[in-house]
Design an enzyme around this catalytic site. Structure first.
Site, short mmCIF file in Angstrom:
data_model
loop_
_atom_site.label_atom_id
_atom_site.label_comp_id
_atom_site.label_asym_id
_atom_site.label_seq_id
_atom_site.Cartn_x
_atom_site.Cartn_y
_atom_site.Cartn_z
N ASP A 143 38.36 3.11 4.55
CA ASP A 143 38.27 3.88 5.79
C ASP A 143 39.55 4.69 5.96
O ASP A 143 40.64 4.11 6.07
CB ASP A 143 38.11 2.96 7.00
CG ASP A 143 36.76 2.23 7.04
OD1 ASP A 143 36.26 1.87 5.96
OD2 ASP A 143 36.25 2.01 8.15
N LYS B 126 32.77 8.33 10.52
CA LYS B 126 33.09 7.31 11.52
C LYS B 126 33.75 7.99 12.71
O LYS B 126 34.50 8.95 12.55
CB LYS B 126 34.02 6.28 10.86
CG LYS B 126 34.60 5.21 11.76
CD LYS B 126 35.46 4.26 10.91
CE LYS B 126 36.28 3.32 11.77
NZ LYS B 126 37.14 2.43 10.94
N LYS C 26 29.21 5.35 11.38
CA LYS C 26 29.90 4.17 11.91
C LYS C 26 30.64 4.52 13.20
O LYS C 26 31.63 5.23 13.18
CB LYS C 26 30.90 3.63 10.88
CG LYS C 26 31.72 2.44 11.39
CD LYS C 26 32.69 1.95 10.31
CE LYS C 26 33.63 0.88 10.85
NZ LYS C 26 34.59 0.40 9.80
#
Length: 293
Positions: free
Chosen positions: A139, A202, A238
Site C-alpha cells: 500500500d 484506496k 479499498k
C-alpha cells in the site's frame, strides 16, 4: 495534449460534487437498511485488512497481533478469517514467520507512508525490501504534491517504477481523497493511478487528512468501472481511514454493489482498511460485545 491529459479527457465519470452526493444518498436509501444483516457482516469481516500502524509497534507486539489471527481460525471455524494483516514494511518478516493461516495475506504500507515525502529511490527500495520480507501486497500513497502541481508524468513514472519493484505483489495506491477534496481531483488521481499499474485504488491513510467517505468511494468505483470497460482489467477498491462501525462498512458495500456489481464482491477486489472494525462486526454478528483483536 500529453497522454496523461488525454486519458483524463476521455473519461465520462462525473465531476459534479452535488450530483455525486445525491447519487450516494439514493444508493443508501435503496440498499443500506436491507444490507445490515449477519451474512453481509461476515462477508465484510472477510474483506478486512486488519491493521496495526502505531509508533509503538514492535516485533513482539506484531507477533502477538498475528497470533490473534491464528487463534481466530481455531476459535471461529464457522467464519472466514480477515483478508490480510497490514503492518509497516519492517515487520513483514515477523508476520511471515508467525502467520499460520494460508488464506490471510501480508500487506505492508511502504513508499514513504503516510506522506509519500522521500526520495523515489528510497520508496522503490522500501517496497522491494517489504516484498523480499514476505509482503503479498503493498500500500503506497500517490505523490499528492506532484498531482497538485500538475506533474502527472512524475507522478505516473513513480507509481510505475514502484509497481515494477513489487514483482508479484499487488499494489494498492492510496489517493488520499481527503487532501484531493473534489470529485474532479479524485477522478483524475484514480485514472492516473490505474493506468500506471495500480491493482487497487484506496481512499485514504487515515493519518493527516480526513479518511474515507462515500462520495469519494462513488467516484472511485465509477472510475474502476470505466477503466474495466476500456481495458478488461479489474482493479480493486479499498476504503480506509475511519471505517469503524458495521454501518460504515455496509455503506461502502452498497456503493460497490450498485456501481461495480457482484463481480467485485470478493476480497480479491474489495477490501476495508481498519483496526476496530473487526471487533465491531464480530459484536454485530454474535450479538454480544466482542474484543477478540
Amino acid at each position: 495534449m500529453d497522454k496523461y491529459h488525454e486519458v483524463i479527457g476521455q473519461s465520462t465519470v462525473t465531476t459534479d460534487d452535488a450530483f455525486v452526493k445525491a447519487e450516494v444518498e439514493r444508493i443508501l436509501d435503496k440498499n443500506l437498511k436491507e444490507s445490515m444483516n449477519a451474512d453481509i457482516y461476515k462477508f465484510l469481516f472477510n474483506c478486512i485488512d486488519l491493521t496495526t500502524l502505531r509508533a509503538t509497534d514492535s516485533p513482539r507486539s506484531v507477533a502477538d497481533f498475528t497470533e490473534r489471527v491464528n487463534a481466530f481460525e481455531e476459535e471461529h471455524p464457522e467464519m472466514k478469517n480477515v483478508a490480510a494483516i497490514c503492518v509497516y514494511p519492517n515487520f513483514a518478516q515477523v508476520v511471515r514467520a508467525v502467520l499460520e493461516v494460508s488464506s490471510v495475506d501480508i500487506a505492508c504500507v511502504a513508499g514513504g507512508f503516510p506522506s509519500s515525502q522521500t526520495f523515489p529511490e528510497v520508496k522503490v527500495a522500501e517496497v522491494a525490501l517489504a516484498v523480499e520480507g514476505g509482503a503479498d501486497e503493498i500500500d503506497i500513497v500517490l505523490n499528492v504534491g506532484y498531482f497538485l502541481d500538475g506533474d502527472y508524468e512524475g507522478l505516473c513514472d513513480e507509481i510505475a517504477e514502484i509497481k515494477h519493484s513489487c514483482r508479484d505483489a499487488r499494489l494498492k495506491v492510496i489517493l488520499e481523497s481527503g487532501a484531493l477534496k473534489t470529485a474532479e481531483n479524485i477522478r483524475n488521481a484514480a485514472i492516473l493511478s490505474m493506468y500506471s499499474g495500480a491493482d487497487f485504488i484506496k481512499t485514504s491513510t487515515g493519518k493527516e487528512y480526513p479518511g474515507a467517505d462515500l462520495q469519494a468511494a462513488y467516484v472511485m468505483c465509477q472510475c474502476i468501472k470505466e477503466y474495466y470497460e476500456k481495458t478488461g482489467r479489474m482493479v480493486g477498491f479499498k476504503p480506509a481511514g475511519g471505517v469503524r462501525t458495521p454501518e460504515d462498512a455496509v455503506g461502502y458495500y452498497c456503493i460497490v454493489r450498485e456501481v461495480l456489481g457482484e463481480k467485485w464482491l470478493t476480497n480479491e477486489f474489495f477490501r476495508l482498511g481498519a483496526s476496530g472494525l473487526a471487533n465491531n462486526l464480530l459484536t454485530a454478528i454474535t450479538g454480544t460485545e466482542t474484543k477478540f483483536f
